[in-house]
Design an enzyme around this catalytic site. Structure first.
Site, PDB file in Angstrom:
ATOM      1  N   GLU A 188       0.830  -1.203   0.000  1.00 16.51           N
ATOM      2  CA  GLU A 188       0.000   0.000   0.000  1.00 16.51           C
ATOM      3  C   GLU A 188       0.870   1.261   0.000  1.00 16.51           C
ATOM      4  OE1 GLU A 188      -3.124  -0.194  -0.372  1.00 16.51           O
ATOM      5  OE2 GLU A 188      -3.722  -2.196   0.323  1.00 16.51           O
TER       6      GLU A 188
ATOM      7  N   CYS B  52      -6.234  -1.009   9.662  1.00 14.80           N
ATOM      8  CA  CYS B  52      -4.944  -1.090   8.956  1.00 14.80           C
ATOM      9  C   CYS B  52      -4.559   0.270   8.378  1.00 14.80           C
ATOM     10  CB  CYS B  52      -5.010  -2.105   7.816  1.00 14.80           C
ATOM     11  SG  CYS B  52      -5.209  -3.805   8.313  1.00 14.80           S
TER      12      CYS B  52
ATOM     13  N   HIS C 254      -0.675  -5.668   2.885  1.00 17.14           N
ATOM     14  CA  HIS C 254      -1.869  -6.482   3.093  1.00 17.14           C
ATOM     15  C   HIS C 254      -1.606  -7.906   2.604  1.00 17.14           C
ATOM     16  CE1 HIS C 254      -4.922  -3.060   3.650  1.00 17.14           C
ATOM     17  NE2 HIS C 254      -5.069  -3.883   4.667  1.00 17.14           N
TER      18      HIS C 254
END
Length: 241
Positions: free
Chosen positions: A87, A149, A168
């Site tokens: 991410e 998260c 993730h």
């Protein structure tokens, strides 16, 4: 942040909803057995975080104040993922889903005075293209999903001046056991550290660092990239291994 730090912190999350075994923490436990490799002089510290907004805010703050890592890597579960996803951005708003204690941040906001988007000083696209783990696909994303998260990531990017990453992982399966996810984390983090310590890549890190601008309309799913000297400390800290 102390640029002489030789500590890398890696966190995973505990159980939530129907996920009584969270693959993120299982993967981090496997990483703790493997270490970061004998060729890197970096201390690995691992920590399990609860899926709890208020507790996460306290623990992330302590990570950066007490441990002052050169890099913090947060690992979370994406139940719908088929690949490991790196991410790029953390978002400040949109946190509407309740945590394991039924709590939601006021106004759905992480930091009321914070920028809308903060991006990592690590180029997740570059890392996703360079790593290779047999049996595991690695992708990248600019939208981490607006749950604990993403909340954790935004706070960590804020406190660490961009020296943070969010990974993730999919649920555990016959094809993706914890041992394989742990090995994948090792390879990915090694690549992050390797990228940062190559002098010729400093310019690339600077180019992929961003300043953050207020989001408008549906821009929350995007990161607005431009050079910003605040992320130079991230590049400098990666070079001390």
């Amino acid at each position: 942040m102390d640029s002489q730090s030789s500590c890398v912190v890696v966190t995973g999350f505990g159980p939530f909803r129907q996920h009584l075994v969270n693959s993120s923490w299982e993967a981090v436990k496997e990483l703790s057995k493997l270490g970061l490799g004998s060729d890197t002089e970096v201390e690995l510290r691992t920590l399990e975080l609860p899926v709890d907004y208020r507790e996460v805010k306290q623990r992330v703050t302590r990570i950066w104040e007490d441990l002052q890592p050169q890099l913090a890597v947060h690992v979370g579960l994406d139940a719908a993922a088929k690949a490991i996803v790196l991410e790029q951005c953390g978002k400040n708003r949109g946190y509407r889903d309740a945590d394991i204690r039924g709590f939601r941040p006021d106004g759905g906001v992480c930091l009321p005075e914070g920028p809308e988007v903060i991006a990592s000083g690590v180029s997740m696209k570059t890392i996703s293209r360079r790593v290779a783990v047999e049996g595991v696909e690695v992708a990248f994303s600019r939208d981490a999903g607006r749950y604990v998260c993403d909340y954790t990531y935004y706070l960590s990017l804020h406190h660490g001046n961009g020296c943070s990453a969010l990974i993730h992982v999919p649920p555990l399966s016959r094809w993706l056991p914890a041992s394989l996810l742990g090995k994948a984390l090792q390879v990915i983090i090694q690549e992050m550290l390797e990228e940062g310590r190559k002098p010729e890549l400093k310019a690339s890190f600077a180019e992929n660092s961003i300043s953050v601008t207020p989001a408008k309309g549906n821009q929350l799913g995007d990161c607005s990239f431009r050079e910003n000297s605040v992320f130079q400390s991230c590049v400098q800290s990666f070079t001390v291994l």
